[in-house]
Each structure stands twice: as structure tokens, then as C-alpha cells.
Design an enzyme around this catalytic site. Structure first.
Site, PDB file in Angstrom:
ATOM      1  N   ARG A 175     -20.018  -6.854 -16.991  1.00  0.00           N
ATOM      2  CA  ARG A 175     -19.296  -7.100 -15.752  1.00  0.00           C
ATOM      3  C   ARG A 175     -19.199  -8.384 -15.714  1.00  0.00           C
ATOM      4  NH1 ARG A 175     -16.787  -3.094 -17.254  1.00  0.00           N
ATOM      5  NH2 ARG A 175     -16.062  -1.329 -15.942  1.00  0.00           N
ATOM      6  N   HIS A 194     -11.296  -9.114 -21.748  1.00  0.00           N
ATOM      7  CA  HIS A 194     -11.887  -7.707 -21.542  1.00  0.00           C
ATOM      8  C   HIS A 194     -11.230  -6.751 -22.484  1.00  0.00           C
ATOM      9  CE1 HIS A 194     -13.636  -5.165 -17.819  1.00  0.00           C
ATOM     10  NE2 HIS A 194     -13.734  -4.571 -19.060  1.00  0.00           N
ATOM     11  N   GLU A 245     -11.524 -10.851 -12.009  1.00  0.00           N
ATOM     12  CA  GLU A 245     -10.539 -11.050 -13.355  1.00  0.00           C
ATOM     13  C   GLU A 245      -9.078 -10.838 -12.725  1.00  0.00           C
ATOM     14  OE1 GLU A 245     -11.675  -7.983 -16.158  1.00  0.00           O
ATOM     15  OE2 GLU A 245     -13.460  -8.889 -16.732  1.00  0.00           O
TER      16      GLU A 245
END
Length: 305
Positions: free
Chosen positions: A229, A276, A256
């Protein structure tokens, strides 16, 4: 139940595995005008881009269950859901191996300058002199978070002949002996490792685990990889210390949802970014779809008279 179930953050690859209504966008107040029968929804499935908070739940008065197609739940207000008797389900076993493979890929990209060299080649420059690589063999790697992903990565690293150090507040000495790694305090790991890979879940103890104090401990020329993360790294601190790294390879970043071309990380010459995608493979999409569908069917069974 047709109008009571909806899936959000769904792309075309996942859509084929899901039943009921799907939406390509996150579950957020900005998109509620585009959601059919939002007040009738009893079950939603989401990803980490959907921030489930009081504002969102206000629009979902009949919600009974949230399926988050992730391992972590830091994007869901669990206390509020508990007060409203909303059940939360996760998918903890869908892709540890695939995420570990991506971590290894980023590790090799950083160690061997693969992305940086490719940029030169794309610009018509075919010269090796600026891209002295770092061999993995015989080096020390620090894995922060030795859960399923960390363990899968450790197995993948075995042919490379690396010394593996691990930091985790939950220590399983039996697994450590089986896989051939040793637990170390965080500061010792950071001072020792030539390569550092973050595999930890995000919680109160790991948020900004790498900050001004801890980043300062990392040796010059190290390669940093994060497939966990973004919030585990303090971005402002990373921007300050970025020059000490041979490469910074990130599959995740802080905030993000608001990433764009003005992001300061893009100004770093030693940065490798992927959006991601560590989890995103043909195998995991199928598994995510199947596991989500099973949870939906169980929900229907439990709530059908």
C-alpha cells in the site's frame, strides 16, 4: 435481488465472471447519480478505490453486506459498518503468488536498470555504459511483511542465492526455518539490506512505517520495492531521500485516486511505476470473479425466504 446487488470498479476482464449490475467506476458520492436504484442496494462489491465512509453509506440505507475484492480493509470504515450491522467480506487468498511475481519483476527492473535502459533504446541510444546493474546473487534482501505474499516472494528468491531478512510483528519461526529466512528488528533490516520489498498490510502500525527516520537508515544504492500500500511510505520523506536509492520501484502510491502528471514522484529519475497491477493477471481475475460470485450466492441464500 436483481436491483439489490451491484459491483463497482469492474473492468471488462472481470465483468464476464460477475452476475448482476456492474459499474466501471468506484462507489463514491460523485457517481451516485449514475447508479440505478442506489437506495435499494443490499450488497455491493468494491475495490480499494472505493472509500466506504459515512457520506457513502448515507446513500445506501438498505446495505447489508460489502464484499471488498481485496485482502485489506483500510478503505472501509469498519466501526461505522459494525454500528449499521453491515457485514464485510474480503478475498484473502486470491493472488499472493501473482503479487509476489510482480514484486520480483520490479526487483529485477530496479537491480538491472531494465526500464531505464529501455527508455534509452526507445530514444535510439543503444549503449550499455550508463546501466551498471546490481547482481542479486549473494546479496541481502529485506522483506517487510512476511505474510502470504512475503512467503511467496521468499520462495521465488531461493534460486537467486540471497540472504533473506524479514520484519513482521507476527513471527512464525517454523515458517522461517522452512523457508530459510530470519526475523530482524526493522532498523537492523533497513541498515543491512541491499534490496527492500514492502509486502505488509496497511494499518495503524504500518502507515508511514518508512518515514524520515527510517528511510535515513537505508544504505546508499539500495533498491526499494513496494507492492503493498502506498501509505506505508511517507512520500514527502521519500522525495527527500530519493537520491540514495539505485531505484525506487512502486506498484502503489499514496492517494492513488488523485494520481496525475503533476505527481512529484514523476520528477524522480530513478523511479519505476506501475499502476497497482501486481494482482492483475488472467488467473487472479478469474479467481476474484469466482470467489465474489460464491459470496454473492451465499448472501442470496441467507436473505431469501
Amino acid at each position: 435481488m436483481q436491483n439489490a446487488i451491484a459491483h463497482f470498479d469492474v473492468d471488462q476482464n472481470l465483468k464476464s465472471y460477475l452476475e448482476f449490475q456492474t459499474y466501471p467506476f468506484s462507489l463514491s458520492p460523485n457517481y451516485f447519480p449514475q447508479i440505478e436504484n442506489a437506495t435499494s442496494l443490499e450488497l455491493v462489491s468494491i475495490k480499494s478505490q472505493s472509500q466506504i465512509n459515512e457520506e457513502v453509506l448515507h446513500h445506501l440505507p438498505n446495505l447489508k453486506m460489502i464484499i471488498t475484492r481485496t485482502v485489506g480493509t483500510n478503505h472501509v470504515d469498519q466501526e461505522l459498518c459494525q454500528k449499521r450491522n453491515i457485514k464485510i467480506a474480503t478475498l484473502p487468498n486470491y493472488g499472493s503468488q501473482v503479487v509476489a511475481e510482480h514484486a520480483l519483476g520490479l526487483l529485477l527492473c530496479g537491480a538491472r536498470n531494465i526500464v531505464f535502459a529501455n527508455k534509452d533504446c526507445q530514444n535510439g541510444q543503444f549503449a550499455y555504459q550508463n546501466f551498471l546493474g546490481s547482481s542479486l546473487f549473494g546479496k541481502t534482501i529485506g522483506v517487510i511483511g512476511m505474510g502470504k505474499i512475503g512467503q511467496a516472494l521468499t520462495k521465488l528468491l531461493q534460486p537467486f542465492g540471497m540472504q533473506v531478512l524479514a520484519y513482521d510483528i507476527y513471527q512464525d519461526q517454523k515458517i522461517a526455518q522452512q523457508l530459510g529466512f530470519s526475523y530482524k528488528p526493522l532498523k537492523q533490516l533497513l541498515k543491512t539490506a541491499d534490496f527492500i520489498v514492502i509486502c505488509a498490510s496497511l494499518n495503524g502500525e504500518t502507515q508511514h512505517l518508512l518515514n524520515l527516520e527510517t528511510l535515513a537508515l537505508i544504505k546508499e544504492g539500495a533498491v526499494l520495492v513496494n507492492i503493498a500500500r502506498g501509505e506505508i511510505i511517507d512520500t514527502k520523506a521519500l522525495l527527500k531521500y530519493h537520491t540514495k536509492f539505485k531505484a525506487i520501484c512502486l506498484d502503489v502510491v499514496d492517494n492513488e485516486a488523485h494520481f496525475d502528471k503533476t505527481n512529484q514522484l514523476l520528477s524522480l529519475k530513478n523511479i519505476v511505476l506501475t499502476p497497482h497491477i501486481a494482482f492483475y493477471s488472467d488467473k487472479t481475475i478469474k479467481t476474484i470473479g469466482e470467489q465474489t460470485t460464491l459470496l454473492v450466492k451465499q448472501f442470496i441464500k441467507d436473505h431469501t425466504l
